[in-house]
Design an enzyme around this catalytic site. Structure first.
Site, PDB file in Angstrom:
ATOM      1  CB  CYS A   2      -0.227   0.312   1.477  1.00 15.93           C
ATOM      2  SG  CYS A   2      -1.426  -0.959   1.667  1.00 15.93           S
ATOM      3  NE  ARG A  27       4.433   1.648  -1.076  1.00 16.82           N
ATOM      4  CZ  ARG A  27       5.368   0.986  -0.439  1.00 16.82           C
ATOM      5  NH1 ARG A  27       6.971   1.733   0.168  1.00 16.82           N
ATOM      6  NH2 ARG A  27       5.630   0.630   1.089  1.00 16.82           N
ATOM      7  CD1 TRP A  76      -0.687  -5.350  -3.793  1.00 18.49           C
ATOM      8  CD2 TRP A  76      -0.531  -6.533  -1.626  1.00 18.49           C
ATOM      9  NE1 TRP A  76       0.042  -7.100  -4.217  1.00 18.49           N
ATOM     10  CE2 TRP A  76       0.331  -7.536  -2.947  1.00 18.49           C
ATOM     11  CE3 TRP A  76      -0.302  -6.980  -0.119  1.00 18.49           C
ATOM     12  CZ2 TRP A  76       0.178  -8.559  -2.113  1.00 18.49           C
ATOM     13  CZ3 TRP A  76      -0.669  -8.203   0.130  1.00 18.49           C
ATOM     14  CH2 TRP A  76       0.471  -8.870  -0.895  1.00 18.49           C
ATOM     15  CG  ASN A 108       0.693   2.105   3.592  1.00 16.75           C
ATOM     16  OD1 ASN A 108      -0.704   2.353   3.547  1.00 16.75           O
ATOM     17  ND2 ASN A 108       1.952   1.943   2.996  1.00 16.75           N
ATOM     18  N   GLY A 109      -0.698  -1.592   6.848  1.00 17.78           N
ATOM     19  CA  GLY A 109       0.331  -2.379   7.394  1.00 17.78           C
ATOM     20  C   GLY A 109      -0.507  -3.642   8.136  1.00 17.78           C
ATOM     21  CD  GLU A 496      16.937 -12.139  -8.145  1.00 17.04           C
ATOM     22  OE1 GLU A 496      17.295 -12.281  -7.627  1.00 17.04           O
ATOM     23  OE2 GLU A 496      17.209 -11.182  -8.810  1.00 17.04           O
ATOM     24  CE  LYS A 500      13.842  -9.746 -10.612  1.00 15.10           C
ATOM     25  NZ  LYS A 500      14.536  -9.971  -9.207  1.00 15.10           N
ATOM     26  CD  GLU A 503      10.333 -10.619  -9.439  1.00 20.54           C
ATOM     27  OE1 GLU A 503       9.798 -10.166  -8.707  1.00 20.54           O
ATOM     28  OE2 GLU A 503      11.541 -10.335 -10.177  1.00 20.54           O
ATOM     29  CG  HIS A 519      18.415 -36.899  -6.020  1.00 19.21           C
ATOM     30  ND1 HIS A 519      18.688 -38.141  -6.144  1.00 19.21           N
ATOM     31  CD2 HIS A 519      19.739 -36.365  -6.332  1.00 19.21           C
ATOM     32  CE1 HIS A 519      20.014 -38.525  -6.193  1.00 19.21           C
ATOM     33  NE2 HIS A 519      20.103 -36.845  -6.695  1.00 19.21           N
ATOM     34  CE  LYS A 618      11.598  -2.209  -5.446  1.00 19.30           C
ATOM     35  NZ  LYS A 618      12.748  -3.515  -6.486  1.00 19.30           N
TER      36      LYS A 618
HETATM   37  O1  M6R Z   1      13.209  -4.889  -0.071  1.00 20.41           O
HETATM   38  P1  M6R Z   1      13.993  -6.169   0.114  1.00 20.41           P
HETATM   39  O2  M6R Z   1      14.845  -6.448  -0.309  1.00 20.41           O
HETATM   40  O3  M6R Z   1      14.181  -6.520   1.669  1.00 20.41           O
HETATM   41  O4  M6R Z   1      13.082  -7.154  -0.245  1.00 20.41           O
HETATM   42  C1  M6R Z   1      12.821  -8.736  -0.454  1.00 20.41           C
HETATM   43  C2  M6R Z   1      11.810  -9.220  -1.853  1.00 20.41           C
HETATM   44  O5  M6R Z   1      10.976  -8.464  -1.365  1.00 20.41           O
HETATM   45  C3  M6R Z   1      12.554  -8.709  -2.894  1.00 20.41           C
HETATM   46  O6  M6R Z   1      13.564  -9.104  -3.175  1.00 20.41           O
HETATM   47  C4  M6R Z   1      11.589  -9.086  -3.914  1.00 20.41           C
HETATM   48  O7  M6R Z   1      12.187 -10.890  -3.987  1.00 20.41           O
HETATM   49  C5  M6R Z   1      12.344  -8.605  -5.518  1.00 20.41           C
HETATM   50  N1  M6R Z   1      11.729  -7.895  -6.061  1.00 20.41           N
HETATM   51  C6  M6R Z   1      12.155 -10.030  -6.567  1.00 20.41           C
HETATM   52  O8  M6R Z   1      12.310  -9.122  -8.150  1.00 20.41           O
END
Ligand code: M6R
Length: 623
Positions: A2, A27, A76, A108-109, A496, A500, A503, A519, A618
């Protein structure tokens, strides 16, 4: 997650709020709303499900809402489905009619005990129109405000003592025109001021074009904003003073700058972000480049004393931990455990005061990472945060802070923050190795540091070759499954690469340690399944190629990602991508670039929203 924006000043608030919210779109959100008041008159609340565009249309770009004091929110969904009724702002009146409300607020929260509070308020004749915890929170403020005939700050203080959870809360009271009141715990919020205006925001980009002068409001603190003035209070309601901090990010850094998407812009900013981060911690000493961590305060004595390293993070930051684990273990005498923050926080921990817990986080606000940091501190363990956002909660609470200089990262899928975090991991590994007497050969140390200095230019070279990847990615836009495999450091990079891809493109993908395929996972390989092998580690190269060939003989289509010179790979795979050579410890910094580009181009080919993938936020400020 949010977003919150607030404004008090002479200008019309609503267009400013809408513009601020648009800067927080990255976000992630599913509905949005505004509450504005015109002088002494009632609040006007307008909300819309879906994109901000809907809210802009409903309010004629904000022009239909008169008044210079208001709050806005992008939601959100956590409690209750995405809908107009659940969207913020929420009001204290019994029905959803803004005209009768005493208090209106955005939040937010998460309020963990909202059911219990809702029941309490229901016993006092409050009725609820939404499924949200925020409506309960706003009504609780109203309850204390009326019951004890309190002023806004006392009512807020009473409220925050009663709630459990996290919040950045902004409220307006009918009886206090031209004022916004805020309270905060474990959810980001900054307060900006200039001569005759005051702003609130849950993240810097929302207000950057209006002011660079901000205050950070601490946990369990409150503030009152009027035009150009801010007063802070502690939980006892006593006034407290705060330092004004200047935000150094320039506003343009948070704009697309000619690129179609933030993600592509940020991919291209990596050479600079990497170099800036290297230059922050590598200094010239005569003709030598030396690692200087004095700014962090991590002294040689502290480094020598470390008995075990824990790296704790979420998502991509956790993947950085996985890479760093290999590098630190190889270059030092230290054992490293890499932990997912969401797991670590609920496990029994046997931390010692001599352990070092490294928390990695771009935003510095990730709820699980923050909780892991706090628990480690409570157990008396030293904490080091690798963070991008200056002044974020994790940065403020860690014992030592190593900042990445990635600048504002807007795309949900991290690229440049990830790359700069890797640099910090390498530099820590080298420093630990040097100080602990594992890297004793000065020339060897110089070689490693010099190699790190070359990464930025080499990333630029990889970016120059992106067209081939664009072509390849468009061929695979309809894939159902993609596997990323590798061993050792290459496995960490595969993790990673796979994240990428999935997501943003929504193509299912998995990263596997290549030796683990047999396995179980290999049964998923069928005709045409794309298997991407990451091959940057000389001593593991043959083994991973063998695992790739096992997939090929079951119908897989192979892409090999390796370094210049390894041209024999073309005999075995269907498509090859080469990256420049660098010392193998740091090869991940180059290998990840084609994987970021693959994910980007695949997503663009599918016509999806690259910067704001569905269901994602985000900054994940709730558990
Ligand atoms: O802000 P942060 O680095 O703590 O966020 C952790 C994850 O949410 C973040 O790395 C997320 O996996 C990425 N946005 C993915 O691309």
């Amino acid at each position: 997650m949010c977003g919150i924006v607030g404004y008090v000043g002479e200008k019309q608030a609503a267009p400013i709020l809408l513009d601020g919210l648009s800067k927080l779109e990255y976000r992630g959100y599913d509905s949005a709303g505004l509450a504005v008041r015109d002088g002494e008159k009632n609040f006007k609340v307008v909300k819309a499900k879906g994109r901000l565009k809907q809210l802009s249309e409903k309010t004629n770009d904000g022009n239909a809402l008169k008044g210079g004091c208001g709050i806005g929110h992008t939601r959100w969904a956590t409690h209750g489905e995405p809908s107009e009724i659940n969207a913020h702002p929420h009001i204290s009146s019994y029905t959803a009619s803004d005209a009768e409300a005493n208090v209106v607020g955005v939040h937010n929260g998460i309020i963990e005990n909202f059911q219990e509070l809702k029941a309490k308020l229901a016993r006092h004749d409050y009725e609820f129109y939404s499924q949200t915890d925020t409506e309960v929170l706003v009504k609780l403020v109203d309850y204390y405000y009326k019951k004890y005939n309190m002023g806004p700050i006392d009512a807020l203080a009473k409220t925050i003592v009663r709630v459990r959870g996290s919040y950045a809360l902004a409220v307006m009271f009918k009886d206090y025109p031209g004022e916004i009141y805020v309270a905060r715990k474990d959810s980001p919020m900054i307060i900006g001021v200039n001569e005759d205006e005051s702003y609130i925001a849950s993240d810097v980009p929302a207000i950057l074009k209006h002011t660079r002068n901000v205050y950070y409001i601490g946990n369990l603190e409150m503030a009152k904003l009027s035009a150009g003035a801010v007063t802070f209070f502690n939980l006892d309601g006593d006034e407290i003073t705060k330092d004004l901090v200047e935000i150094k990010w320039d506003a343009e850094a948070a704009e697309k700058g000619g690129y179609e998407h933030f993600m592509m812009k940020e991919i291209h900013e990596q050479p600079k972000a990497i170099m800036d981060t290297v230059n922050k911690y590598v200094k010239k000493d005569g003709d030598k480049n030396v690692i200087d961590l004095s700014e962090i305060g991590l002294t040689d004595d502290v480094i020598k004393d470390i008995s075990q390293v824990y790296i704790v993070a979420c998502g991509s930051a956790w993947h950085v931990g996985m890479v760093s684990q290999y590098v630190i273990e190889d270059l030092t005498d230290l054992q490293v455990r890499v932990e997912l923050a969401s797991e670590f926080r609920y496990r029994k921990k046997h931390l010692k005061p001599t352990d070092l817990v490294i928390i990695i986080s771009q935003s510095g606000e990730t709820a699980d990472s923050l909780a892991a940091l706090r628990e480690s501190k409570e157990l008396g363990t030293k904490t080091l945060a690798i963070v991008n956002v200056v002044g974020s909660s994790i940065a403020r609470e860690a014992d030592y802070v190593m900042y990445t200089l990635a600048g504002p990262e807007i795309a949900v899928a991290t690229t440049k923050a990830y790359s700069t975090q890797l640099i910090c991991g390498y530099l820590l590994a080298l420093k630990f190795g040097e100080v602990r007497g594992v890297i004793t050969d000065e020339e060897k140390l110089k070689y490693y540091v010099d190699e790190i200095m070359t990464i930025s230019d080499k990333v630029s070279k990889v970016l120059d070759d992106k067209e081939r990847l664009q072509w390849f990615a468009s061929k695979y836009a309809n894939a159902h499954d993609i596997f990323f495999i590798g061993r050792g450091l290459d496995y960490a990079i595969s993790l990673e690469g796979s994240l990428k891809m999935k997501e943003i493109s929504y193509i299912h993908s998995e990263a596997y340690a290549a030796g683990e395929l047999k396995h179980g996972t290999i049964s998923l390989i069928e005709d045409g399944t794309l298997v991407i092998g990451v091959l940057t580690q000389e001593d593991l190269y043959e083994k991973t190629v063998s695992n790739m060939l096992e997939c090929k003989s079951r119908g897989a289509y192979l892409m090999g990602l390796t370094t210049y010179g390894k041209y024999e790979i073309e005999d075995n795979v269907n498509f090859t991508v080469y990256v420049p050579n660098v010392d193998e410890h740091f090869a991940g910094s180059l290998a990840i670039i084609p994987l970021q580009l693959m994910a980007y181009y695949t997503t663009v080919s599918k016509g999806l929203d690259v910067d704001k993938p569905r269901n994602l936020a985000k900054s994940v400020t709730v558990e």
